[in-house]
Design an enzyme around this catalytic site. Structure first.
Site, PDB file in Angstrom:
ATOM      1  N   ARG A 136       0.842  -1.211   0.000  1.00 16.56           N
ATOM      2  CA  ARG A 136       0.000   0.000   0.000  1.00 16.56           C
ATOM      3  C   ARG A 136       0.870   1.250   0.000  1.00 16.56           C
ATOM      4  O   ARG A 136       0.502   2.300  -0.506  1.00 16.56           O
ATOM      5  CB  ARG A 136      -0.963   0.004   1.202  1.00 16.56           C
ATOM      6  CG  ARG A 136      -1.756   1.309   1.328  1.00 16.56           C
ATOM      7  CD  ARG A 136      -2.982   1.218   2.223  1.00 16.56           C
ATOM      8  NE  ARG A 136      -2.725   0.583   3.481  1.00 16.56           N
ATOM      9  CZ  ARG A 136      -2.075   1.150   4.514  1.00 16.56           C
ATOM     10  NH1 ARG A 136      -1.608   2.379   4.416  1.00 16.56           N
ATOM     11  NH2 ARG A 136      -1.893   0.487   5.630  1.00 16.56           N
ATOM     12  N   TYR A 158     -18.175  13.353 -15.382  1.00 17.96           N
ATOM     13  CA  TYR A 158     -18.619  11.979 -15.147  1.00 17.96           C
ATOM     14  C   TYR A 158     -19.552  11.985 -13.926  1.00 17.96           C
ATOM     15  O   TYR A 158     -19.207  12.574 -12.881  1.00 17.96           O
ATOM     16  CB  TYR A 158     -17.391  11.099 -14.925  1.00 17.96           C
ATOM     17  CG  TYR A 158     -17.722   9.677 -14.550  1.00 17.96           C
ATOM     18  CD1 TYR A 158     -18.559   8.907 -15.343  1.00 17.96           C
ATOM     19  CD2 TYR A 158     -17.190   9.107 -13.407  1.00 17.96           C
ATOM     20  CE1 TYR A 158     -18.863   7.603 -14.999  1.00 17.96           C
ATOM     21  CE2 TYR A 158     -17.484   7.803 -13.054  1.00 17.96           C
ATOM     22  CZ  TYR A 158     -18.325   7.058 -13.846  1.00 17.96           C
ATOM     23  OH  TYR A 158     -18.625   5.769 -13.504  1.00 17.96           O
ATOM     24  N   ASP A 207      -9.204  16.674 -15.195  1.00 17.06           N
ATOM     25  CA  ASP A 207      -9.432  15.262 -15.503  1.00 17.06           C
ATOM     26  C   ASP A 207      -9.171  15.116 -17.002  1.00 17.06           C
ATOM     27  O   ASP A 207      -9.953  15.592 -17.837  1.00 17.06           O
ATOM     28  CB  ASP A 207     -10.878  14.867 -15.133  1.00 17.06           C
ATOM     29  CG  ASP A 207     -11.138  13.380 -15.391  1.00 17.06           C
ATOM     30  OD1 ASP A 207     -10.470  12.797 -16.258  1.00 17.06           O
ATOM     31  OD2 ASP A 207     -12.035  12.817 -14.724  1.00 17.06           O
ATOM     32  N   LYS A 237      -9.586   3.731 -18.924  1.00 16.12           N
ATOM     33  CA  LYS A 237      -9.962   4.128 -20.282  1.00 16.12           C
ATOM     34  C   LYS A 237      -8.752   3.985 -21.216  1.00 16.12           C
ATOM     35  O   LYS A 237      -8.165   2.938 -21.264  1.00 16.12           O
ATOM     36  CB  LYS A 237     -10.524   5.556 -20.245  1.00 16.12           C
ATOM     37  CG  LYS A 237     -11.596   5.765 -19.159  1.00 16.12           C
ATOM     38  CD  LYS A 237     -12.796   4.880 -19.383  1.00 16.12           C
ATOM     39  CE  LYS A 237     -13.853   4.883 -18.296  1.00 16.12           C
ATOM     40  NZ  LYS A 237     -13.563   5.276 -16.966  1.00 16.12           N
TER      41      LYS A 237
HETATM   42  N1  LCS Z   1     -13.271  10.547 -14.929  1.00 11.08           N
HETATM   43  C1  LCS Z   1     -13.871  10.342 -16.122  1.00 11.08           C
HETATM   44  C2  LCS Z   1     -13.818  11.413 -17.159  1.00 11.08           C
HETATM   45  C3  LCS Z   1     -14.545   9.153 -16.360  1.00 11.08           C
HETATM   46  O1  LCS Z   1     -15.112   8.979 -17.560  1.00 11.08           O
HETATM   47  C4  LCS Z   1     -14.594   8.163 -15.347  1.00 11.08           C
HETATM   48  C5  LCS Z   1     -15.308   6.878 -15.538  1.00 11.08           C
HETATM   49  C6  LCS Z   1     -13.970   8.427 -14.118  1.00 11.08           C
HETATM   50  C7  LCS Z   1     -13.301   9.620 -13.954  1.00 11.08           C
HETATM   51  C8  LCS Z   1     -13.968   7.421 -13.001  1.00 11.08           C
HETATM   52  O2  LCS Z   1     -13.098   6.385 -13.327  1.00 11.08           O
HETATM   53  P1  LCS Z   1     -13.244   4.873 -12.796  1.00 11.08           P
HETATM   54  O3  LCS Z   1     -13.369   4.953 -11.312  1.00 11.08           O
HETATM   55  O4  LCS Z   1     -14.459   4.283 -13.428  1.00 11.08           O
HETATM   56  O5  LCS Z   1     -11.955   4.243 -13.243  1.00 11.08           O
HETATM   57  N2  LCS Z   1     -16.179   6.867 -16.648  1.00 11.08           N
HETATM   58  C9  LCS Z   1     -16.937   5.875 -16.990  1.00 11.08           C
HETATM   59  C10 LCS Z   1     -17.838   5.939 -18.071  1.00 11.08           C
HETATM   60  O6  LCS Z   1     -18.040   6.931 -18.770  1.00 11.08           O
HETATM   61  N3  LCS Z   1     -18.414   4.776 -18.237  1.00 11.08           N
HETATM   62  O7  LCS Z   1     -18.027   3.891 -17.260  1.00 11.08           O
HETATM   63  C11 LCS Z   1     -17.078   4.541 -16.396  1.00 11.08           C
END
Ligand code: LCS
Length: 409
Positions: A59, A112, A184, A209
């Site tokens: 961790r 998001y 972001d 992503k």
């Molecule tokens: N920031 C953006 C721009 C995102 O699109 C997402 C997830 C996150 C943060 C959060 O990331 P995660 O915890 O899921 O790794 N976006 C998603 C979407 O558009 N569809 O499924 C997840």
């Protein structure tokens, strides 16, 4: 003497973060271990006191994870990276480090869904104030600042409306006010958009992503500009505990090697798909930063090297047409997430942005008929043929899958 040549992003994607190891492997080994043995009691105490460098407990630090952190930091041009268990863990760690009770944050309104829920709802319960605004409107950003504003949080392009915000102008406004700018950069990534060069203080990603790109990792990454911020952020991450495990870090690092190739191919495909959709009778409007019709197309041209993989569009016939379309696609996967090698289609109002609630979606222009497409690296022609069939079905022609197998609306 010739100045050292700065490696290009393509070269960094392949080589960054790779250290020398005992047997000189081409790829860093996976240190799949929770803990590391000390040579003796004095060694353990020296590591805990920071008098010696080394590993204690995964961790707190792990060589495989650090290799991926160095790679993403090099690609973003930052001081250091901090790998997190998810993009949301990265968002949480950043905001928890920068904000305390009584502080205020200005945030893009069409981020998001769960990011907005965290900022505007959960953190409000902890005494942090927030103002969601359309960050493509600089006057709205300026007008939302308060004496206690500590952070301006920008997602650009925004999920799922693809609103593009001017990072350089927002950084100038925020810095003048004494606030930090968090970007972001998930939608564009370091190949297409360089937030640090535009003035941002902190860059974060859902590496789930494009950075990983292969739909086999959930993870996040924070990149900071300097050591004092790194130490603050590391302390918070260590105590909140949302760290990336070694196997996920290994897969992320492997995905990075092809990041430029994948990103450019999906940009090329997305442009073709967006143009196809824009010319289709069944489609109301299309939003893609690479289209001249996009409200911030000129800004996107200035700020981004390419326009990304994600397109949103509105179907004539609203929700019912959307349901029929999503139940008909064969090549496109009906799935959330984005930026990967495969083309994905989803319905934000009932899926990724459902948690925001109808009122916040209305304010952020996330209409009920909006369909989001993340274009992969398949043949653009095959993706277009699949969408063409599905659009015919949306118009009431052709066969669809049974509705109950994919409840969309
Ligand atoms: N920031 C953006 C721009 C995102 O699109 C997402 C997830 C996150 C943060 C959060 O990331 P995660 O915890 O899921 O790794 N976006 C998603 C979407 O558009 N569809 O499924 C997840």
């Amino acid at each position: 003497m010739k100045p050292a040549r700065r490696p290009s992003l393509e070269t960094l994607a392949v080589h960054a973060g790779i250290d020398d190891h005992e047997y000189h492997p081409a790829i860093p080994p996976i240190y799949q271990t929770s803990t590391f043995a000390f040579a003796n009691a004095e060694h353990g105490a020296a590591l805990f006191a920071g008098r010696e460098k080394g590993y204690i407990y995964s961790r707190m630090g792990n060589p495989t994870v650090e290799a991926a952190e160095r790679a993403v930091a090099a690609l973003e041009g930052g001081f250091a990276g901090l790998a997190c268990a998810s993009g949301m863990a990265a968002v949480h760690t950043v905001l928890a480090t920068l904000l305390k009770q009584g502080d205020h944050v200005v945030c893009s309104d069409a981020v998001y869904g769960p990011t907005l829920t965290l900022v505007a709802s959960i953190m409000n319960e902890w005494g942090v104030q927030s103002t969601p605004v359309d960050t493509s409107d600089l006057e709205a950003v300026r007008g939302a600042l308060r004496p206690n504003t500590k952070v301006v949080y920008v997602e650009t392009p925004c999920n799922p409306t693809l609103v593009v915000s001017d990072i350089a102008a927002i950084s100038e406004i925020a810095h003048h006010h004494g606030a930090l700018v968090v970007v972001d950069n998930t939608f564009a990534g370091p190949i297409l958009q360089r937030p640090f060069e535009l003035g941002a203080d902190i860059v974060l990603h859902s590496v789930t992503k494009s950075l990983n790109g292969h739909a086999d990792v959930v993870g996040g990454m924070i990149v900071v500009r300097d050591e004092p911020m790194y130490l603050k952020m590391r302390r918070m991450l260590n105590h909140l505990g949302g760290v990336l495990p070694p196997l996920e870090a290994f897969l992320l690092h492997r995905g990075l090697k092809t990041l430029p190739l994948r990103v450019w191919k999906s940009c090329e495909n997305a442009q073709k798909v967006a143009e196809f959709l824009e010319g289709h009778a069944q489609v109301g409007w299309v939003r893609y930063p690479g289209l001249r019709s996009h409200p911030q197309h000129e800004l996107a041209q200035r700020q981004m090297r390419g326009f990304g993989a994600v397109i949103s569009f509105d179907l004539k016939g609203g929700l019912e047409a959307g349901r029929r379309m999503m139940n008909t696609v064969k090549l496109c996967l009906l799935a959330v997430s984005l930026g990967g090698v495969e083309t994905l289609i989803q319905h934000p109002a009932s899926m990724t942005h459902a948690s925001m609630g109808a009122e916040a979606r209305r304010r952020a222009h996330i209409e009920d008929g909006l369909v989001r497409l993340s274009v992969g690296i398949e043949s653009a022609e095959d993706v277009i043929a699949d969408l063409d069939d599905a659009l015919s079905a949306a118009a009431g022609r052709g066969a669809t899958r049974p509705a109950e197998s994919h409840p969309v609306a």
